[in-house]
Design an enzyme around this catalytic site. Sequence first.
Site, PDB file in Angstrom:
ATOM      1  N   ASP A  61       3.621  -1.056  11.627  1.00 22.42           N
ATOM      2  CA  ASP A  61       3.479   0.210  11.090  1.00 22.42           C
ATOM      3  C   ASP A  61       2.752   0.832  12.480  1.00 22.42           C
ATOM      4  OD1 ASP A  61       2.537   1.693   8.493  1.00 22.42           O
ATOM      5  OD2 ASP A  61       1.388   2.129  10.237  1.00 22.42           O
TER       6      ASP A  61
ATOM      7  N   SER B 273       6.841   7.158  12.999  1.00 19.76           N
ATOM      8  CA  SER B 273       6.526   5.818  12.000  1.00 19.76           C
ATOM      9  C   SER B 273       7.269   4.563  13.254  1.00 19.76           C
ATOM     10  CB  SER B 273       7.253   5.898  11.124  1.00 19.76           C
ATOM     11  OG  SER B 273       7.790   4.767  10.534  1.00 19.76           O
TER      12      SER B 273
ATOM     13  N   ARG C 220      -1.010  12.331  10.212  1.00 17.89           N
ATOM     14  CA  ARG C 220       0.200  13.110  10.322  1.00 17.89           C
ATOM     15  C   ARG C 220       0.306  14.236   9.244  1.00 17.89           C
ATOM     16  NH1 ARG C 220       3.447   7.728  11.312  1.00 17.89           N
ATOM     17  NH2 ARG C 220       2.875   7.565  13.559  1.00 17.89           N
TER      18      ARG C 220
ATOM     19  N   ASP D 109       0.633  -1.123   0.188  1.00 15.91           N
ATOM     20  CA  ASP D 109       0.078   0.038  -0.155  1.00 15.91           C
ATOM     21  C   ASP D 109       0.805   1.366   0.043  1.00 15.91           C
ATOM     22  OD1 ASP D 109       1.060  -0.298   2.640  1.00 15.91           O
ATOM     23  OD2 ASP D 109      -0.942  -0.131   3.708  1.00 15.91           O
ATOM     24  N   HIS D 110       1.911   1.338   0.407  1.00 15.82           N
ATOM     25  CA  HIS D 110       3.069   2.396   0.576  1.00 15.82           C
ATOM     26  C   HIS D 110       3.525   2.867  -0.816  1.00 15.82           C
ATOM     27  CE1 HIS D 110       2.100   2.098   4.859  1.00 15.82           C
ATOM     28  NE2 HIS D 110       2.848   2.996   5.110  1.00 15.82           N
TER      29      HIS D 110
ATOM     30  N   ARG E  33       9.074   2.606  11.237  1.00 14.72           N
ATOM     31  CA  ARG E  33      10.126   2.218  10.540  1.00 14.72           C
ATOM     32  C   ARG E  33      11.540   2.161  11.344  1.00 14.72           C
ATOM     33  NH1 ARG E  33       9.395   8.232   7.913  1.00 14.72           N
ATOM     34  NH2 ARG E  33       7.273   7.260   7.838  1.00 14.72           N
TER      35      ARG E  33
END
Length: 755
Positions: A160, A643, A448, A95-96, A645
């Site tokens: 996520d 995030s 965000r 999706d990203h 990440r």
Amino acid sequence: MAFDIEMIKSVYSKIKYRVNKARELTGKPLTASEKILYSHLWDGNPEKVFSRGKDYVDFAPDRIACQDATAQMALLQFMQAGKSKVAVPTTVHCDHLIQAKSGATQDLKSANSTSAEVFNFLESVSNKYGIGFWKPGAGIIHQVVLENYAFPGGMMIGTDSHTVNAGGLGMLAIGVGGADAVDVMADMPWELKFPKLIGVKLTGKLNGWTAPKDVILKVAGILTVKGGTGAIIEYFGEGAESMSCTGKGTICNMGAEVGATTSTFGYDQSMERYLRATGREDIADAANDVKEHLTADQEVYQNPEKYFDQLIEINLDELTPHLNGPFTPDLATPVSEMSQVAKENQWPLKVEWGLIGSCTNSSYEDLSRAASIAKQAVEKNLVTKAEFGINPGSEQVRYTAERDGLLKTFEDLDAKIFTNACGPCIGQWAREGADKQEKNSIIHSFNRNFSKRADGNPNTHAFVASPEMVAAVAISGRLDFNPINDTLINQDGEKVKLEPPTGMELPPSGFDVKDNGYLAPVEDGSSVDVVVKEDSERLQLLTPFTPWNGENLVGAKLLIKAHGKCTTDHISMAGPWLRYRGHLDNISNNCLIGAVNAYNQKTNFVKNQLTGEYAGVPDTQRQYKEAGIETVVVGDHNYGEGSSREHAAMEPRFLGVKVVLVKSFARIHETNLKKQGMLGITFDNESDYDLIREDDTFNFVDLKDFSPGKQITIEVVHADESKDLIKANHSYNSQQIEWFKEGSALNLIKKQNAA
Ligand code: MIC
Ligand code: SF4
């Protein structure tokens, strides 16, 4: 039938005993959150009471979800763990990596070709290790999870930060770095500090222009971006019960923006309705059988002040719509005050884009409420002043919304319908003219709004609002438009007013979809080949990080002292850099390029102590590495906010940074640093941050004695040879110190598997 129904039934078969046992041990009624925590202990049945905010506890999550931008690194690590299959049900969602440019059909086609290598990699790894795969275009991870996998009383982790969205369906769903997910995939416990509990009592009922989004925009204003750190937020009260399941999802989703570990609601009828509408009658029936264990004990909600560490009360009858921003999601302004506040702050009043979508607000209900405003604009002969973009949350939502004419309503306003994907929310947006860096405002329903996030332009002022407010503001083209009082002039020169939105919680004719985009893995994946080309610029197999030499760290140089807000977007920017998420060396070229250097207020411009010259952070750091010099990054409060990440931890680690010394950390980032074998520590005395100078050298004089609860002493040597001796705190337990010693948590897993 629901996915993994046997697993869900197994959770429910144990829940009564475990909840009763926990109640007996704690000697008090339980919140919904505690019931889920105590029924998911790695050791099985509860045997002792855990201290909130103190004890590290091993949990056994029921499932895992990963998205394409984080799954690459997670799966590259899992491939090293030496397992043939994931230990719990796991899914990967693409999706990203899909840019919003021309519209869904064209954009998806181009993503499928530009990111073919990555999608093929994820698909084949998924197939090999028994992971469910959701193709590009299937939808945004959290919407797809809510529609297919979330279940009341369950516990999941996801790579996520907005995994927390599944709290809308009564789960405890927690965002983690890839290395945490690898633990659970590899059949190991998942460790979390037993959270504190914040209760939010919702009285009254949402009405008029106010939406679930306004509840969390308000909460964000109260708690700020770090007020939820280390806590679970549990919502309850008549206002909670009267709200839809997807609305609850919105509220939980943005709990990530206050730093909360997760947010949740007790099981209620809105959840049952949603389960049935999404084809999961079997879960609804099974949940109904154990429903008293899927919400708090009555006494808790009757006397919440006795059972929560902190209590917030919001009266929905009085709540008004909010716009939060710019640049931070906790800057809450009631719409009625925007006119004044915007002028005082010189925020551009003209709004150029209205964007509806993201995992926060892309449900059928969201689209229907925003469409009700769009429809009025057409009927009242208004011309939309701003441009409009829509990203539906999933193919199921998109298909149903198209069938029911909702998308057509937006198209009548010349809206662009982008792919069912993150799109502009993560900078995957080919916004025309953004490179001119002009000062402008946009409004979106995302979560965000950090600087540069949507379009890369530091001068874009992004405001967060509910989808219906985005629609109204975009139609008016003005940031200070208050639809409750203000009128607009239509094409016939008449004054018209927008009526409050109306919407449908669930599609009246049911959900429908032709191809939901799901690919099940083969039963036995042992013969599936996973190919990573050696010269690939997108993917790179990992080389283990080197273990600690057991010595004190001396002579380390300051790489950067970051000033103010330093989110993961500042440490490892997304947008164009998403393409390197599977290639550690290449993505390391964005390391800290968004962090503001405290000595010159510039980004990506730091002093190289070896040459005295100023240059970009990654280049400077690569030179230190080449010279065999280790470095320290210094930061402010809530360092690593945002995030999940883990690149934000792996990049500095890979480039040779050894220590991150800050005033305070955001939870996921702190864990990510620990997992990757870094030393993440906090100033004992916050004002010592001010002692750190640009030419400093650091000696960690008692690192050899690194042990739980023991402070670390740092000798800071300045260029004029004067010294400051400062203390730092850490939150490493003995297991986490092992990760540091071994070089990373993964090194430890490999060692244990080999033994
Ligand atoms: C985000 O919203 O910032 C992201 C992109 O979804 C991240 C994950 C990532 O960086 O890949 C998140 O929220 O964890
Ligand atoms: Fe995607 Fe945005 Fe949600 Fe992150 S916050 S998962 S980028 S839609």
